[in-house]
Design a protein around this motif. Structure first.
Motif, PDB file in Angstrom:
ATOM      1  N   MET A   1       0.964  -0.418  -0.156  1.00 59.97           N
ATOM      2  CA  MET A   1       0.109   0.019   0.042  1.00 59.97           C
ATOM      3  C   MET A   1       1.037   1.459  -0.225  1.00 59.97           C
ATOM      4  O   MET A   1       1.688   1.134   0.925  1.00 59.97           O
ATOM      5  CB  MET A   1      -0.884   0.174   1.375  1.00 59.97           C
ATOM      6  CG  MET A   1      -1.656   1.119   1.537  1.00 59.97           C
ATOM      7  SD  MET A   1      -2.836   0.498   2.535  1.00 59.97           S
ATOM      8  CE  MET A   1      -2.067   0.848   4.476  1.00 59.97           C
ATOM      9  N   ARG A   2       0.801   1.811  -0.720  1.00 61.32           N
ATOM     10  CA  ARG A   2       0.864   3.571  -0.864  1.00 61.32           C
ATOM     11  C   ARG A   2      -0.204   4.540  -1.315  1.00 61.32           C
ATOM     12  O   ARG A   2      -0.557   4.084  -1.663  1.00 61.32           O
ATOM     13  CB  ARG A   2       2.140   3.501  -2.050  1.00 61.32           C
ATOM     14  CG  ARG A   2       2.564   4.900  -2.473  1.00 61.32           C
ATOM     15  CD  ARG A   2       4.171   4.013  -3.561  1.00 61.32           C
ATOM     16  NE  ARG A   2       4.695   5.773  -3.975  1.00 61.32           N
ATOM     17  CZ  ARG A   2       5.392   5.639  -4.824  1.00 61.32           C
ATOM     18  NH1 ARG A   2       6.768   4.337  -5.280  1.00 61.32           N
ATOM     19  NH2 ARG A   2       5.727   6.581  -5.594  1.00 61.32           N
ATOM     20  N   GLU A   3       0.757   5.945  -0.924  1.00 61.04           N
ATOM     21  CA  GLU A   3       0.080   6.796  -0.977  1.00 61.04           C
ATOM     22  C   GLU A   3      -0.052   7.305  -2.850  1.00 61.04           C
ATOM     23  O   GLU A   3       0.617   7.094  -3.161  1.00 61.04           O
ATOM     24  CB  GLU A   3       0.511   8.277  -0.369  1.00 61.04           C
ATOM     25  CG  GLU A   3      -0.682   9.439  -0.732  1.00 61.04           C
ATOM     26  CD  GLU A   3      -0.067  10.537   0.074  1.00 61.04           C
ATOM     27  OE1 GLU A   3      -1.088  11.406  -0.273  1.00 61.04           O
ATOM     28  OE2 GLU A   3       1.228  10.266   0.402  1.00 61.04           O
ATOM     29  N   ALA A   4      -1.460   7.873  -2.799  1.00 64.33           N
ATOM     30  CA  ALA A   4      -1.906   7.487  -4.333  1.00 64.33           C
ATOM     31  C   ALA A   4      -1.465   8.785  -4.986  1.00 64.33           C
ATOM     32  O   ALA A   4      -1.350   9.768  -3.848  1.00 64.33           O
ATOM     33  CB  ALA A   4      -3.437   7.404  -4.903  1.00 64.33           C
ATOM     34  N   MET A   5      -0.501   8.455  -6.848  1.00 62.10           N
ATOM     35  CA  MET A   5      -0.402  10.254  -7.087  1.00 62.10           C
ATOM     36  C   MET A   5      -2.104  10.264  -7.805  1.00 62.10           C
ATOM     37  O   MET A   5      -2.962   9.784  -7.884  1.00 62.10           O
ATOM     38  CB  MET A   5       0.236   9.392  -8.328  1.00 62.10           C
ATOM     39  CG  MET A   5       1.722   8.667  -7.857  1.00 62.10           C
ATOM     40  SD  MET A   5       2.934   7.739  -8.866  1.00 62.10           S
ATOM     41  CE  MET A   5       3.275   9.602 -10.280  1.00 62.10           C
ATOM     42  N   LEU A   6      -1.957  12.155  -8.305  1.00 64.18           N
ATOM     43  CA  LEU A   6      -3.171  12.258  -9.342  1.00 64.18           C
ATOM     44  C   LEU A   6      -4.055  12.265  -8.537  1.00 64.18           C
ATOM     45  O   LEU A   6      -5.031  11.772  -8.858  1.00 64.18           O
ATOM     46  CB  LEU A   6      -2.941  10.679 -10.387  1.00 64.18           C
ATOM     47  CG  LEU A   6      -1.788  11.169 -10.911  1.00 64.18           C
ATOM     48  CD1 LEU A   6      -2.053  10.517 -13.040  1.00 64.18           C
ATOM     49  CD2 LEU A   6      -1.235  12.543 -11.876  1.00 64.18           C
ATOM     50  N   TYR A   7      -4.283  12.679  -7.518  1.00 62.28           N
ATOM     51  CA  TYR A   7      -5.372  13.338  -6.777  1.00 62.28           C
ATOM     52  C   TYR A   7      -5.651  14.222  -5.644  1.00 62.28           C
ATOM     53  O   TYR A   7      -4.513  14.270  -5.515  1.00 62.28           O
ATOM     54  CB  TYR A   7      -6.003  11.892  -5.716  1.00 62.28           C
ATOM     55  CG  TYR A   7      -5.429  12.054  -4.166  1.00 62.28           C
ATOM     56  CD1 TYR A   7      -6.014  12.073  -3.253  1.00 62.28           C
ATOM     57  CD2 TYR A   7      -4.128  11.594  -4.035  1.00 62.28           C
ATOM     58  CE1 TYR A   7      -5.309  12.335  -2.107  1.00 62.28           C
ATOM     59  CE2 TYR A   7      -3.067  11.580  -2.711  1.00 62.28           C
ATOM     60  CZ  TYR A   7      -4.176  11.870  -1.959  1.00 62.28           C
ATOM     61  OH  TYR A   7      -3.800  11.830  -0.193  1.00 62.28           O
ATOM     62  N   GLU A   8      -6.316  15.055  -5.639  1.00 61.41           N
ATOM     63  CA  GLU A   8      -6.694  15.934  -4.696  1.00 61.41           C
ATOM     64  C   GLU A   8      -7.733  15.747  -3.527  1.00 61.41           C
ATOM     65  O   GLU A   8      -8.462  14.904  -3.900  1.00 61.41           O
ATOM     66  CB  GLU A   8      -7.479  16.965  -5.702  1.00 61.41           C
ATOM     67  CG  GLU A   8      -6.684  17.286  -6.709  1.00 61.41           C
ATOM     68  CD  GLU A   8      -7.108  17.984  -8.181  1.00 61.41           C
ATOM     69  OE1 GLU A   8      -8.539  19.035  -7.365  1.00 61.41           O
ATOM     70  OE2 GLU A   8      -6.619  19.200  -9.238  1.00 61.41           O
ATOM     71  N   LYS A   9      -7.063  15.863  -2.183  1.00 64.39           N
ATOM     72  CA  LYS A   9      -7.808  15.793  -1.556  1.00 64.39           C
ATOM     73  C   LYS A   9      -9.384  17.556  -1.437  1.00 64.39           C
ATOM     74  O   LYS A   9      -8.989  18.880  -1.675  1.00 64.39           O
ATOM     75  CB  LYS A   9      -7.130  16.717   0.140  1.00 64.39           C
ATOM     76  CG  LYS A   9      -6.542  15.824   0.294  1.00 64.39           C
ATOM     77  CD  LYS A   9      -5.513  16.115   1.452  1.00 64.39           C
ATOM     78  CE  LYS A   9      -4.502  14.924   1.605  1.00 64.39           C
ATOM     79  NZ  LYS A   9      -3.343  15.155   3.015  1.00 64.39           N
ATOM     80  N   THR A  10     -10.451  17.438  -1.306  1.00 66.08           N
ATOM     81  CA  THR A  10     -11.604  17.818  -1.391  1.00 66.08           C
ATOM     82  C   THR A  10     -11.943  18.363   0.184  1.00 66.08           C
ATOM     83  O   THR A  10     -11.032  17.505   1.662  1.00 66.08           O
ATOM     84  CB  THR A  10     -12.875  17.758  -2.303  1.00 66.08           C
ATOM     85  OG1 THR A  10     -12.218  16.250  -1.541  1.00 66.08           O
ATOM     86  CG2 THR A  10     -11.845  17.283  -3.158  1.00 66.08           C
ATOM     87  N   ALA A  11     -12.944  18.342   0.213  1.00 67.35           N
ATOM     88  CA  ALA A  11     -14.031  18.823   1.443  1.00 67.35           C
ATOM     89  C   ALA A  11     -14.655  17.836   2.398  1.00 67.35           C
ATOM     90  O   ALA A  11     -14.421  17.311   1.730  1.00 67.35           O
ATOM     91  CB  ALA A  11     -14.600  20.159   0.978  1.00 67.35           C
ATOM     92  N   ASP A  12     -14.423  17.985   3.780  1.00 68.33           N
ATOM     93  CA  ASP A  12     -14.998  16.423   4.397  1.00 68.33           C
ATOM     94  C   ASP A  12     -13.778  15.471   4.408  1.00 68.33           C
ATOM     95  O   ASP A  12     -14.546  14.172   3.938  1.00 68.33           O
ATOM     96  CB  ASP A  12     -16.404  16.114   3.926  1.00 68.33           C
ATOM     97  CG  ASP A  12     -17.230  17.198   4.094  1.00 68.33           C
ATOM     98  OD1 ASP A  12     -17.178  18.347   4.804  1.00 68.33           O
ATOM     99  OD2 ASP A  12     -18.602  17.790   3.277  1.00 68.33           O
ATOM    100  N   ASN A  13     -12.770  15.550   3.804  1.00 70.10           N
ATOM    101  CA  ASN A  13     -11.918  14.178   4.058  1.00 70.10           C
ATOM    102  C   ASN A  13     -11.930  13.494   2.976  1.00 70.10           C
ATOM    103  O   ASN A  13     -11.423  12.622   2.240  1.00 70.10           O
ATOM    104  CB  ASN A  13     -11.703  13.395   5.155  1.00 70.10           C
ATOM    105  CG  ASN A  13     -10.667  13.791   5.605  1.00 70.10           C
ATOM    106  OD1 ASN A  13      -9.658  15.241   5.753  1.00 70.10           O
ATOM    107  ND2 ASN A  13     -10.945  13.789   7.524  1.00 70.10           N
ATOM    108  N   CYS A  14     -12.800  14.057   1.167  1.00 72.71           N
ATOM    109  CA  CYS A  14     -12.728  13.174   0.640  1.00 72.71           C
ATOM    110  C   CYS A  14     -11.813  13.630  -0.541  1.00 72.71           C
ATOM    111  O   CYS A  14     -11.305  14.367  -0.692  1.00 72.71           O
ATOM    112  CB  CYS A  14     -14.807  13.515  -0.156  1.00 72.71           C
ATOM    113  SG  CYS A  14     -15.584  13.018   0.932  1.00 72.71           S
ATOM    114  N   ALA A  15     -11.516  12.173  -1.400  1.00 71.67           N
ATOM    115  CA  ALA A  15     -10.610  12.480  -2.590  1.00 71.67           C
ATOM    116  C   ALA A  15     -10.611  12.292  -3.711  1.00 71.67           C
ATOM    117  O   ALA A  15     -12.127  11.499  -3.849  1.00 71.67           O
ATOM    118  CB  ALA A  15      -9.729  11.476  -2.097  1.00 71.67           C
ATOM    119  N   HIS A  16     -10.526  13.013  -4.601  1.00 71.77           N
ATOM    120  CA  HIS A  16     -10.964  13.437  -5.509  1.00 71.77           C
ATOM    121  C   HIS A  16      -9.625  12.671  -7.195  1.00 71.77           C
ATOM    122  O   HIS A  16      -8.936  13.122  -6.739  1.00 71.77           O
ATOM    123  CB  HIS A  16     -10.693  15.149  -6.177  1.00 71.77           C
ATOM    124  CG  HIS A  16     -11.583  14.564  -7.925  1.00 71.77           C
ATOM    125  ND1 HIS A  16     -11.756  15.895  -8.600  1.00 71.77           N
ATOM    126  CD2 HIS A  16     -11.687  13.629  -8.284  1.00 71.77           C
ATOM    127  CE1 HIS A  16     -11.861  15.913  -9.618  1.00 71.77           C
ATOM    128  NE2 HIS A  16     -12.483  14.564  -9.554  1.00 71.77           N
TER     129      HIS A  16
END
Length: 335
Positions: free
Chosen positions: A1-16
Motif C-alpha cells: 500500500m502506498r499513497e496514491a498519485m494524481l488525486y486532490e483532497k477535497t472538503a469533508d476529507n474526500c479525495a478526488h
C-alpha cells in the motif's frame, strides 16, 4: 500500500481521483470504481502497490504488439482491479476481484525486483497487462521509471480510459500502448463496460500527440459491434489518427457473462480487415485465428510478406534495418 498519485483532497476529507475518466470523489473508508484505491482518513492509497497477481514472460505478439520488437519477449505483470466491468472480460477472475470480493490478492514484489527479473529473462519490454495498468499506476510508474534507466522499454495494454494528466505523467517512460477500442458506440461502452467512449478517443489522440507508439485492438462480438457501419466508423477514426497505426481485429470467444454469445465467424474478421484496408489503413490484422494470413505483416508499398507469424510465434522476418527486402520501404514501429 502506498499513497496514491494524481488525486486532490477535497472538503469533508474526500479525495478526488484524477487517474481515470471516472473522476471518482471517494469518501473516507470508501474505494473508487476500480476497487483498489481507498480513502483512509482523507488520504488516498493504492492498495495494490507492490502486489502482483500475475507475472509471466510472454511473446510480445500476445499483447498484441506486432510493430514493437517483433519476435521478442515481454515481461508481463498485473495487479487485481479494473475501472471497467466488461461483460466479456477473459480475465474477470482477477480484474473484478476487488469489486466482487474486496480482496486484494497477489504476491508482494517491489518495482526494482520486477525490473531485475525482466532483465534476467532477456525481455526487451515490460508489459503492464492482463487487467488495467491505469489502476495500478503507482506500481507501473515506478517500475517503468527504473526499467527505462536500464534500457528496458515499457508498454501498456489498456482500455484507454485514463486522463490526459495520467498520460503526461507516464509519457517519459512509456514507449507504446495497445488500446482496446471496444466499439464506436457510447451505448456499448455504457451497457457492456460501465464506461464511456469519448475519454477513450481522447486518450488515443493524446497518445499520438505525446509520441507514444499506438496499436489498437477491437474484439469483434457478433451482433454487437460488427456491423459494416460501425467498422467503417472505427477504421475511419484510426485512419484520421494515422494510417500507419496497426489495427488488430480479434475473434471473440464466449466469456464471463456472455457465454451464450457465439464465437466470431472468421469471415467477419476478414470483412473487418477489408474495411480497414479500404479506409487506407496500412496494417490490419486478424487475431485469435492461428494460421490465418491476416496474422502476417505485408509491405504497404509492394505487398511483400515482411513478418510471417503463426499465432504468437514469429516464423520469419524479411527486413533489413526495418526495411522491406524487395523495395526498401520502411516498416513503421519500434525496433
Amino acid at each position: 500500500m502506498r499513497e496514491a498519485m494524481l488525486y486532490e483532497k477535497t472538503a469533508d476529507n474526500c479525495a478526488h481521483c484524477n487517474l481515470c475518466a471516472h473522476g471518482c470523489i471517494i469518501k473516507p473508508g470508501r474505494r473508487g470504481v476500480c476497487g483498489v484505491r481507498e480513502n483512509k482518513d482523507g488520504i488516498l492509497y493504492s492498495l495494490v502497490y507492490g502486489t502482483v497477481i500475475a507475472e509471466h514472460i510472454d511473446p510480445i505478439e500476445k499483447k498484441p504488439f506486432f510493430h514493437v520488437h517483433p519476435g521478442s519477449k515481454s515481461y508481463s505483470i498485473a495487479a487485481v482491479g479494473c475501472n471497467f466491468n466488461c461483460q466479456f472480460c477473459q480475465n474477470h477472475e482477477i480484474s473484478q476481484m476487488p469489486r466482487s470480493t474486496r480482496m486484494i490478492a497477489g504476491e508482494e514484489i517491489q518495482p526494482a525486483e520486477v525490473v531485475a527479473s525482466a532483465k534476467k529473462s532477456g525481455s526487451k519490454t515490460i508489459a503492464y497487462t492482463y487487467t488495467e495498468p491505469t489502476v495500478f499506476f503507482e506500481l507501473a510508474y515506478e517500475t517503468a521509471r527504473i526499467a527505462a534507466l536500464q534500457g528496458i522499454k515499457n508498454v501498456f495494454v489498456t482500455n484507454g480510459f485514463m486522463t490526459g494528466e495520467t498520460l503526461e505523467t507516464i509519457k517519459p517512460y512509456l514507449t507504446a500502448a495497445n488500446v482496446d477500442l471496444k466499439s464506436f458506440r457510447d451505448e456499448f461502452y455504457q451497457k457492456r463496460c460501465g464506461a464511456r467512449l469519448a475519454p477513450v478517443l481522447a486518450s488515443l489522440q493524446k497518445m499520438r500527440e505525446l509520441g507514444i507508439w499506438v496499436e489498437i485492438t477491437t474484439l469483434l462480438i457478433p451482433g454487437l459491434n460488427d456491423s459494416n457501419e460501425e467498422l467503417k466508423d472505427i477504421a475511419g477514426f484510426i485512419a484520421g489518427l494515422g494510417k500507419e497505426i496497426p489495427w488488430h481485429v480479434s475473434r471473440f470467444h464466449p466469456q464471463f457473462k456472455m457465454l451464450q454469445t457465439p464465437a466470431t465467424p472468421v469471415s467477419s474478421l476478414h470483412r473487418a480487415c477489408e474495411i480497414g484496408r479500404q479506409a487506407g489503413l496500412k496494417y490490419v490484422y486478424s487475431g485469435n485465428v492461428p494460421g490465418d494470413e491476416g496474422e502476417n505483416t505485408y509491405c504497404s508499398s509492394c505487398g511483400n510478406c515482411l513478418i510471417e507469424r503463426y499465432g504468437f510465434q514469429v516464423k520469419k522476418i524479411n527486413l533489413t534495418e526495418n526495411k522491406c527486402l524487395r523495395c526498401g520501404t520502411e516498416l513503421e514501429g519500434i525496433f
